[in-house]
Structure formats: C-alpha cells, structure tokens
Write a protein that holds these residues in place. Structure first.
Motif, PDB file in Angstrom:
ATOM      1  N   ALA A 148       0.808  -1.214   0.000  1.00 32.97           N
ATOM      2  CA  ALA A 148       0.000   0.000   0.000  1.00 32.97           C
ATOM      3  C   ALA A 148       0.845   1.269   0.000  1.00 32.97           C
ATOM      4  N   ASP A 167     -12.195  -1.476   0.604  1.00 28.90           N
ATOM      5  CA  ASP A 167     -11.272  -1.387  -0.528  1.00 28.90           C
ATOM      6  C   ASP A 167     -10.224  -0.301  -0.337  1.00 28.90           C
ATOM      7  N   THR A 168     -10.473   0.614   0.602  1.00 32.22           N
ATOM      8  CA  THR A 168      -9.536   1.707   0.865  1.00 32.22           C
ATOM      9  C   THR A 168      -9.476   1.981   2.363  1.00 32.22           C
ATOM     10  N   ILE A 180      -6.433   8.855   0.789  1.00 26.66           N
ATOM     11  CA  ILE A 180      -7.134   7.575   0.675  1.00 26.66           C
ATOM     12  C   ILE A 180      -6.233   6.599  -0.080  1.00 26.66           C
ATOM     13  N   VAL A 181      -5.997   5.441   0.506  1.00 25.53           N
ATOM     14  CA  VAL A 181      -5.084   4.452  -0.066  1.00 25.53           C
ATOM     15  C   VAL A 181      -5.848   3.166  -0.378  1.00 25.53           C
ATOM     16  N   PRO A 182      -5.767   2.672  -1.610  1.00 27.62           N
ATOM     17  CA  PRO A 182      -6.406   1.388  -1.943  1.00 27.62           C
ATOM     18  C   PRO A 182      -5.727   0.233  -1.198  1.00 27.62           C
ATOM     19  N   ILE A 183      -6.520  -0.742  -0.819  1.00 30.20           N
ATOM     20  CA  ILE A 183      -5.992  -1.903  -0.088  1.00 30.20           C
ATOM     21  C   ILE A 183      -6.261  -3.170  -0.903  1.00 30.20           C
ATOM     22  N   ARG A 188      -5.395  -6.710   3.051  1.00 31.54           N
ATOM     23  CA  ARG A 188      -6.563  -6.739   3.928  1.00 31.54           C
ATOM     24  C   ARG A 188      -6.584  -8.026   4.763  1.00 31.54           C
ATOM     25  N   LEU A 265      -1.052   8.579  -4.130  1.00 38.28           N
ATOM     26  CA  LEU A 265      -0.917   7.332  -3.370  1.00 38.28           C
ATOM     27  C   LEU A 265       0.166   7.446  -2.307  1.00 38.28           C
TER      28      LEU A 265
END
Length: 296
Positions: A148, A167-168, A180-183, A188, A265
C-alpha cells in the motif's frame, strides 16, 4: 508400521502449533518434500528421521546447488529455501541443521527490492517472531509498506477506526495530511488475521498495532526485525522498511502508473518528490539492459 511422511507432519506443525499462513505452510512443505526427494537420490537410501540426523553442511550445499540449477533461484529465494530447510530439520530431529553460510548479494547502488525479495523478507520476519500473533502483526505491517506504499510511521499511526477494512483506508501522513489508499486483498487479509490473533483487542480510538507488552508498537522493533531478516536472506543493507515503500512506487511506475496518481498514493506534497522514481526506474531498466543484452 512405516513412519508417517515427514513433510505433511511438518506442515501440520506449522499450521497448528506455529499458526503460519496458508502460503507459508504450503511453501515450507514443498521445500521439505524437495529436500527429502533430493537426499534420497543423493544418498541412495530413505531419508527418514535417523538419516536426517546425519545431515551435513555438504549435503545442504549440494541441495542448494541443485535447486539453483533446477529453478534458477535468486539469492533471496535460495536463502529462503535454506531457512525452510533449517526449520524442517529442527522439527524432525530436535537439533539445529548444520551451519551453512547463506547466499549473499553484492552491495550496489540503491534499487527497488524485487517482488520475490519483498515477500521473502516479510515472510522471514513473520516466521522468526516469538508468538503467532506477533508474526501476524509483522507480516501485516510489512505488507502495508510494500502493498500500500505506507511510510512506517503511517502504519504505526493506524487505529482501530480503519476496521473493518474495505477497498480503501484513510491514512494520515506528513503535515497531518490525510489521503485515501487502496488496499489489495492480501493486505486486507493480513491485517484481519492480525486483528483476529492479537491478545489485546483493537479499540476504535486506539493504535492498531501493539508491542509484545501491549503498548503501541515502535517502528524500531520492525526495523530491527528487518535488519536481522535481511542478514539471514543475504539481502543488501539498503533493504529497509522504507525501501519497501520505495519498491511499491517503482513497481507501480514500471507498470504504467501515472505520476499524478502515484503522487496521491504516496502522499507527496509536490510532484517533484514523486519524479525521483522516474529516474530510479530508468536506472533500473538500464541495469537490466546491461546485464541481459548481448551487445551491452
């Protein structure tokens, strides 16, 4: 009655007693099976408990040479294979495997950690933890850095408010700026496993990652574990927790990520901070060219 197959017994031990991840259990069982098959051909006899107790450093050296030739292993992968073998021999015989200096890599200019090296590093740190929940914690932290792009301080600052993870997640970085960071699903899953195993619980307004005694986890603990793991794997001393974030950025850029999106990101205040990765990526490509091109 014949002796039960040793690799499956080892896998059961890792899953039940050490509570290792499915990925680690599968990988370590496969290594144990490869070792048994090799030794039986190498020795010309059954590689049972009694035979494994006589294992020598020369035998291990021959096995690693065989694996390098058969699978074209990188130094990190070969060192990881050796680490799995040591654990298997210790489980079967109750004794430490013969000492053998692991493969090392030459020190050079800073460069991204290869994906297999990043995963091997995280697995090595997790597997050497004293408690299953601590191993799950370290695995989750390192995946957040590599998967991430978090700074280690940002990972330490996460609270239970990010749960349940979607998802974030919202991450607070430098200058208290939130992004906001995508996971990814593996990241997860790593965090969820840690949450399920930690003996201290996770409150919404308290830190997510805990130290062994229940206080907030210190970044120094992760750095120390990474230093020890990179020595065992023969990785460069430039292999640090921050290098995992560096690799996250470089690998994304190499796969076509837009600089502006990468800036968001990473949480960089200016695009100039992100542009350094274009130079690193170009240097990395030039390095590959020089090593691989017949006219280089």
């Amino acid at each position: 009655m014949s002796e039960p197959a040793l690799p499956p017994l080892y896998a059961q031990h890792l899953a039940r007693d050490r509570r290792r991840s499915v990925h680690t259990v599968r990988a370590y069982q496969a290594t144990a099976e490869r070792l048994i098959a090799f030794l039986q051909g190498h020795w010309g006899k059954v590689a049972d408990r009694a035979a494994l107790a006589t294992l020598t450093a020369a035998d291990l050296r021959a096995f690693l040479a065989h694996r390098r030739a058969a699978a074209n292993l990188t130094n990190a992968s070969a060192a990881r294979e050796l680490s799995a073998v040591r654990g298997f021999v210790r489980f079967v015989t109750g004794e430490e495997a013969p000492r053998l200096k692991g493969p090392r890599v030459k020190k050079g200019v800073p460069r991204p950690i290869a994906p297999d090296e990043a995963v091997a590093l995280a697995e090595e740190v997790a597997d050497e933890a004293g408690e299953p929940w601590i191993g799950a914690r370290d695995w989750a932290v390192l995946l957040l850095l590599y998967g991430a792009g978090l700074r280690i301080g940002e990972a330490m600052g996460l609270t239970g408010a990010i749960l349940p993870i979607g998802d974030t997640i919202a991450v607070t970085g430098k200058r208290s700026k939130t992004r906001i960071v995508p996971i990814l699903p593996p990241v997860r899953a790593a965090v969820e496993r840690y949450v399920a195993l930690t003996p201290y619980g996770v409150a919404r307004n308290e830190v997510l990652f805990r130290g062994a005694k229940g206080g907030p986890l210190s970044a120094a603990v992760i750095r120390r574990s990474v230093r020890a793991a990179r020595v065992r794997l023969g990785l460069s001393d430039r292999t640090t927790p921050h290098a995992l974030r560096h690799s996250f950025a470089t690998h994304l850029l190499g796969r076509g990520a837009d600089l502006r999106a990468l800036q968001e990101l990473l949480g960089h205040a200016s695009l100039s901070s992100t542009q350094i990765y274009t130079q690193v990526d170009a240097a990395h490509l030039l390095d590959i060219y020089r090593n691989a091109h017949p006219r280089a």
